[in-house]
Design an enzyme around this catalytic site. Structure first.
Site, PDB file in Angstrom:
ATOM      1  CG  ASN A 128     125.856 -26.749  86.811  1.00 44.64           C
ATOM      2  OD1 ASN A 128     125.154 -27.631  87.181  1.00 44.64           O
ATOM      3  ND2 ASN A 128     125.116 -25.426  86.183  1.00 44.64           N
ATOM      4  NE  ARG A 147     128.533 -27.406  92.215  1.00 50.01           N
ATOM      5  CZ  ARG A 147     127.150 -27.077  91.984  1.00 50.01           C
ATOM      6  NH1 ARG A 147     127.458 -26.220  90.940  1.00 50.01           N
ATOM      7  NH2 ARG A 147     126.622 -27.479  91.228  1.00 50.01           N
TER       8      ARG A 147
END
Lengths: 351, 188, 307
Positions: free
Chosen positions: A226, A224
């Site tokens: 960030n 993912r």
């Protein structure tokens, strides 16, 4: 994979680090839509993605030498940036095996690993390392296995022990963090170390993320993104050194914001380790100056819209209030209202 | 912004009927009445307090064992837990730093979260960890504290480390040195 | 991944040890202590997927498993005993681990019965290599002692009990200090007995670890209606709900196939599930809105699932 490594640039002091055109085009831009909100946003970590930064299991780029040097300097200053609790020793060896095998497979020009049962030989050509050791025998390495290998890879890493239906951060190499302390957070459970993050708890994001990660399977890593903003391409934005980098935040002006203000993106990977059953959390950081980023037209426009409409709690948490408007004003002239494609690919192959 | 999710939330103590034996400890000189729902039908309950009859001499309160200081109690606790057979439940009531010192001794002795129960009672004062110089500052009652070791003005956050048994303190005026918000006693 | 059967060694009339070697790559991934693999076993009319604990620890050159021929086997173990031969290729899963050693614990008490010894065989090298305090007590039938004795190291803290009576369970458990974790593996009745005895003397749940061996093998047939797939199926008495879905060509989520990991959970829209898993909380079971397809069945003639 062929990459050309730059001689070591600095990520502190005079901040000589700059991105080449290739680095700009491979940057892992984090906004697939014009609006940003927290979500679990996990996807399988496979070789390949919107840019070349996703091509390897653990990405090495042109900044390799500079980042390794910066890590070494931070560890001299504060050895507590690398700590692993004693019961995680198997996870240390799992990590060493995973990183060495991945690097040797993805970058055979730079790294080589030969194994004869437990007699291993590791060659790291850029750093001039040629070391023979016994896998499993800590005394055959100059420092503990986790520290040994993470000193030679870009990005931070933490080790999560899975027990009691929870994940505990029981180890880490953390020298390029976006403002969190390994020494303080070491040993925390999943919800505890995410404690400071606003909004997401109420949305149940962490409950679902934890349930998902507890079932993470070997051979099926996930990833993912960030993001945050950093003044100057400084890797070490630790709370420990906040007295050093905090003052920089107030020095930004509309004249130098393009050069000084950086978008900082973390490509995070989560990998189940075989022997320890632990999870290796990789936090691979990328920094790009605004004046470099805006050379990709889609990124300039989208970033303008994201920051303009960002939830106030997120603005606060990411430490942006002081200069958010200045950034919006810098980006606004690039935004002609064009409808942009979904997804994070640059939509151009040259700058 | 809401309360930091690492900050422990406490409930009244309840004796666990699954336990074979129960040890209740406090850093106060007596167990506060409203912190525990004691099932009097359960036997094998021991209680430890910190109380002195005179300097260096423990008191003898009825029904409890008294220790001369918190350090004395914690030292005895470690010794006791190393020798106890399975089935003990440990309960602690008192100031927050004491609770987590107890929890860390329990964890070092091999107890799990199912066997240790904590509740905050009395003063709200905090143990604060200075992130910049790694020093511990005890008994902080204000929202902003000056680190006694390095002089940094620390904002006392709600982010809590059970391992360090302390709250996180981060410099409040790093961006604009000297610009410090009003100091208030909020953890009396 | 594909594995080649390298060797089959009978340990008794009903127990065989299989050695598997990697076919494509040179090495298998290292298995953790307590890890298992799934074997895809090709039967005449269907494929079985059975889980077996790795007894070979972290070794990557080969994997070893022990297979007991289950008396009323649905086919998998019978096929392995009767039809498997060295040289054959089998599809196996990567190792997964639902029964790891609690590495932060200081002392480990391992209790097993019968074929339940297998995960502990992978524990032993790790416990010894890291000097972790442990005690292993294995119970087996009188006439099976000579099968299990050679599998166990000759150590003072490893005891083989030829009958349940030679193990004084309450005395053993009561003598443990606060830093001991309990691990149990074996037939359900054995595990239930050990866990009940432990809880009676106040052993906390967080320090009890169990590996379930021999879950539900079948039950009354029932219908399942898949609301989103638009498919209706019969689940036969000798197949699990998960197997029925897979036989119909569907790809529902699944991992451990033993009711422990939670991956196969599907929402129940109508009907009452018959839970046999180890994953759902008591409240979730009572609510009846979820089912673990790998082990659970139905109390009503039909279930409607959101899949």
């Amino acid at each position: 994979m062929n990459i050309s490594l730059k001689p070591a640039e600095t990520f502190r002091g005079d901040f000589s680090a700059r991105n080449s055109d290739a680095a700009i085009l491979r940057f892992p831009f984090p906004f697939p839509e014009d609006v940003y909100m927290y979500g679990v946003n996990i996807e399988p970590h496979v070789r390949g993605g919107p840019t070349a930064a996703y091509d390897a299991v653990f990405d090495i780029d042109e900044h390799y030498l500079g980042e390794c040097e910066d890590r070494a300097l931070t560890l001299i200053d504060d050895p507590a940036r690398c700590q692993v609790l004693p019961h995680m020793i198997e996870a240390e060896w799992d990590t060493l095996e995973l990183l060495m095998e991945s690097l040797a497979t993805d970058y055979p020009d730079l790294f080589n690993l030969t194994k004869n049962r437990t007699a291993w030989r590791w060659q790291n050509r850029p750093l001039g390392i040629d070391h023979s050791f016994i896998f499993g025998a800590a005394q055959s390495l100059p420092c503990p296995p986790f520290e040994y290998i993470t000193r030679q890879v870009q990005g931070d890493f933490t080790l999560q022990d899975q027990r009691d239906n929870n994940l505990y951060m029981d180890g880490g190499m953390v020298t390029s963090q976006a403002d969190w302390s390994l020494n303080f957070d070491l040993g925390m459970s999943f919800h505890e170390w995410h404690g400071p993050v606003p909004v997401a708890h109420e949305l149940g994001v962490f409950d679902r993320a934890l349930a998902y990660l507890l079932r993470l399977q070997y051979g099926k890593p996930v990833r993912r993104l960030n993001w945050t903003l950093t003044v100057n391409p400084r890797l070490d934005t630790s709370p420990e050194n906040y007295p050093l980098w905090g003052p920089d935040k107030a020095t930004v002006t509309p004249e130098d914001i393009g050069e000084k203000m950086c978008l900082r993106v973390e490509l995070q990977t989560l990998t189940r380790l075989p022997r320890s059953n632990a999870i290796l959390f990789g936090i691979r950081g990328y920094l790009i100056r605004l004046e470099e980023l805006v050379r990709v037209k889609k990124y300039a426009k989208r970033m303008h819209r994201v920051l303009r409409d960002l939830h106030p709690d997120i603005v606060e948490y990411k430490g942006m209030p002081r200069y958010r408007q200045m950034i919006i004003d810098y980006l606004a002239p690039f935004d002609d209202g064009e409808i942009l494609s979904s997804g994070t690919a640059p939509d151009q192959t040259r700058l | 912004m809401g309360l930091n999710k690492s900050r422990p939330i406490y409930q009244k103590l309840q004796l666990d009927p699954q336990g074979r034996a129960h040890l209740i400890v406090t850093d106060l000189d007596a167990l506060p009445e409203d912190v525990i729902e004691a099932d009097l039908a359960l036997s094998n309950i021991e209680s430890w307090v910190v109380a002195r009859a005179a300097p260096g001499i423990a008191a003898s309160p009825p029904g409890s064992r008294a220790f001369r200081s918190v350090a004395d109690l914690l030292s005895h606790l470690a010794h006791h837990l190393a020798r106890e057979p399975v089935g003990l439940r440990l309960y602690a009531a008192g100031t927050e730093a004491f609770l987590w010192d107890v929890a860390n001794i329990a964890r070092a002795a091999g107890l799990s979260q199912d066997e240790v129960f904590l509740t905050q009672a009395g003063s709200l004062r905090r143990r604060v960890y200075c992130t910049h110089c790694k020093s511990i500052n005890e008994d902080v009652t204000t929202n902003i504290a000056t680190c006694r070791a390095c002089g940094a003005h620390l904002f006392v956050r709600d982010h809590f480390s059970r391992r360090l048994a302390a709250f996180m303190g981060v410099m409040v005026d790093a961006e604009m040195p000297g610009e410090i918000p009003a100091i208030e006693v909020i953890y009396p | 991944m594909k594995a080649r059967i390298e060797n089959i060694e009978p340990l008794s009339a009903t127990i065989k040890r299989f050695t598997l070697a990697p076919e494509a790559a040179k090495l298998f991934p290292a298995g953790a202590a307590g890890a298992f693999i799934l074997l895809e076993i090709p039967g005449p009319s269907r494929v079985w997927k059975n889980a077996y604990s790795l007894i070979s620890g972290g070794r990557r050159e080969t994997y070893e498993i022990i297979v007991r021929r289950v008396a009323h086997s649905r086919g998998g173990s019978a096929w392995l005993h009767d039809h498997a031969a060295p040289g054959q290729l089998l599809e196996i899963s990567e190792p997964a681990n639902l029964f790891p050693i609690a590495r932060a614990a200081q002392n480990h008490l391992l209790l097993s019965a019968g074929i339940g010894i297998t995960p502990f065989l992978s524990y032993l090298p790790v416990l010894q290599a890291h000097n972790l305090g442990f005690e292993l007590h294995h119970c087996c039938k009188q006439d099976e002692q000579e099968i299990f004795r050679p599998l166990l190291p000759n150590l003072p803290n490893v005891t083989l009990h030829g009958s349940r009576n030679s193990l004084d369970l309450t005395a053993l458990l009561s003598a443990q200090k606060l830093n001991t974790h309990l691990y149990v593996c074996g037939p359900e009745a054995f595990m239930d007995g050990v866990i009940a005895a432990a809880k009676k003397i106040g052993w906390p749940d967080a320090k009890i670890h169990e590996e379930s061996f021999g879950g539900a093998t079948g039950g009354a047939p029932f219908r399942v209606n898949l609301a989103r797939s638009g498919v209706a199926l019969e689940v036969a008495s000798d197949q699990t709900l998960l197997e029925a879905l897979e036989s119909a060509g569907l790809q529902p989520p699944r991992m451990c196939r033993g009711g422990a990991c939670g991956v196969c959970e599907l929402p129940v829209l109508e009907g009452v599930p018959d839970h046999h898993d180890h994953f759902l909380t008591a409240a979730a079971r009572a609510a009846g809105k979820s089912i673990m397809t790998c082990v659970s069945r139905a109390k009503t003639p039909e279930l409607v699932l959101d899949f």
